[in-house]
Design an enzyme around this catalytic site. Sequence first.
Site, PDB file in Angstrom:
ATOM      1  N   GLY A 139       9.390  -2.013 -14.156  1.00 47.93           N
ATOM      2  CA  GLY A 139       8.527  -0.871 -13.875  1.00 47.93           C
ATOM      3  C   GLY A 139       9.304   0.283 -13.273  1.00 47.93           C
ATOM      4  O   GLY A 139      10.510   0.177 -13.002  1.00 47.93           O
TER       5      GLY A 139
ATOM      6  N   TYR B 191      -9.379  -0.676 -11.325  1.00 45.26           N
ATOM      7  CA  TYR B 191      -8.003  -0.760 -10.831  1.00 45.26           C
ATOM      8  C   TYR B 191      -7.982  -0.707  -9.303  1.00 45.26           C
ATOM      9  O   TYR B 191      -7.369  -1.551  -8.635  1.00 45.26           O
ATOM     10  CB  TYR B 191      -7.166   0.377 -11.426  1.00 45.26           C
ATOM     11  CG  TYR B 191      -5.839   0.599 -10.737  1.00 45.26           C
ATOM     12  CD1 TYR B 191      -4.804  -0.320 -10.866  1.00 45.26           C
ATOM     13  CD2 TYR B 191      -5.619   1.728  -9.946  1.00 45.26           C
ATOM     14  CE1 TYR B 191      -3.587  -0.119 -10.221  1.00 45.26           C
ATOM     15  CE2 TYR B 191      -4.415   1.941  -9.311  1.00 45.26           C
ATOM     16  CZ  TYR B 191      -3.400   1.012  -9.445  1.00 45.26           C
ATOM     17  OH  TYR B 191      -2.211   1.217  -8.800  1.00 45.26           O
TER      18      TYR B 191
END
Length: 282
Positions: A10, A126
């Site tokens: 990431g 989320y």
Amino acid sequence: MKILVTGANGQLGQELQVVAKHYPQDVFIFVGRDEMPLNHPAQINSVLDHHNPDFIINAAAYTAVDKAESELELTDLVNHQAVASMAKWAKQHSVQLIHVSTDYVFQGDSSTPLTESEETNPINVYGSSKQKGEQAILQSGADAVIIRTAWVYSTYGANFVKTMIRLMTERDEISVISDQIGSPTYAYDLAMVILTIAHSDKWNAGIYHYSNEGKTSWYDFAIAIRDVRSLDCRIKPISTEQYPTPAKRPRYSLLDKTKIKDTFAIEIPNWEESLRLMVGKL
């Protein structure tokens, strides 16, 4: 110190690999989804048992905010249940943990910078999954630092800065939301702070806020990106209502960084300064 870092591929994970070179005395183990699939929390213990780290940095997350609205189970597995497993292992093995969370745990209806004691009330899937991850760590009793951050970008991966540069190169005019307020976070700066805290003799478990200093909107952020790159593109301000998305976004998520600065003696660069540095690396 043997440090295990999740989310190796990431934005933050890759910046942590860059910053790790400043700590040659440490052994770093960077794991991605292949080595440690967070959608299978049962496998997390076996990976941690195998590597037996002295310290865990959880830089992994399910971050596709709009897709999360329809992928509830996967989002919960990665952002909540996997985090709970890591925290439980850390508690059992007396290992310190740094976990990265988000401004999306807040509702976004404030008008002043958000402190760590502010009530969380997420408005999308989320944000809710990240809130549950935080709660799991606190309930585990693990010796953990939780860092909430916002608007993360990097020279690695896909992010707002790189998307804006691409769109402004391709088009004469773009539209950007002007009524969502916060401060961007250069992932390199966040990586520096995480490893500073990991090595600090002032370690103090709890929740902290970190983003770059300053205040802006997505629209003004886009203007700054255009100007730094000297691009010729008109940018039109639009409202949140003019750009509907599956997941709601907080209107205001400016984070108060007083606690992290005072606790760990950290100086935080202004977002414009960090943006220039990042764009210069592209």
